[in-house]
Motif scaffolding. Sequence first.
Motif: not given
Length: 322
Positions: A138-149
Amino acid sequence: MPGLQRRPVASAVLSQTETNVTVRQEDNKIDYSSVKTTKKLLYTWNEIPDWQKDNELILGSYVRETNSIKECCRSLFYLHNESVNIYTHFLPSMCFLLTFLFDTFVIPTYETTTWIDYMVIDIFFLGAFCCLILSSTFHCFKCHSHKVAIFGNKLDYLGIIVLIVSSMTSILYYGFYDNGKLFYSFNLITLIFGVACAVVSLDETFRTREWRSYRAGLFVAFGLSAILPVMAGIVHYGFRETCTRIQLKWVSLEGFLYIFGAFLYGARFPERVAPGKFDVWGHSHQLFHVLVVIAALCHLTALLESYKIVHIYLRLEASPRM
């Protein structure tokens, strides 16, 4: 001079806000083979989109919305304000996975040890791995997009629930190894709370602002439900034996570390006293992560000690009496 024409410039340097580009221009053709670009990696609080803003006391070192899995993975190789959160859970998750795969080297064997012992302890190993790997992901990919976060945050909560359920199930098994009725009763309560918390964490209906207090109350009740088997054990076995069976000192320390970590996270300490000074190292979420790992190790210590004590009891019961 008459008849003399201006020749094209042999080279030119072009600059952009976030890109330094060097190109060659010959015969009005641009050669991009030697183009080198540099991209800004870290941003301040004021430069990130609103959906990424969670802690206004962390002023910088943000990875801005990438919309790219590749860029999210790339962030693993440079330092930003989520790096410590990622690795403080990723590295321990790998350790728990390895202990699960090579459990025979971690779990001591007694004459009375059976496959059920390995299964019960492995449940905790898998629960800890699940919690920590979902958190680091989660902490790695939370910066991907709002939906992914949002999706990652749901999985992060689910991991916490899995850890709680697996921890309680494993220690209850050894705490009530000779009383199936109490074990199954309290394990059922644990599973019901776990499923209820999972539903309110994953279902969009229960994630709205109106349900916030109910969600919080349910999680608090889930945590407090751990007191019930302790009280039942004291009534059934007495205080001293209950402390021995479930290694209450280690379990109590585990609970304290979880609560203290959650308190630091909620209070946003220490960044509250010095905004911007703990952006990369030492802010509250990082401390919470470290305390969660230490608490999980406390539980593992209690679990292995309870396992040993139970098999000492079983050996004594099996030995012939004079």
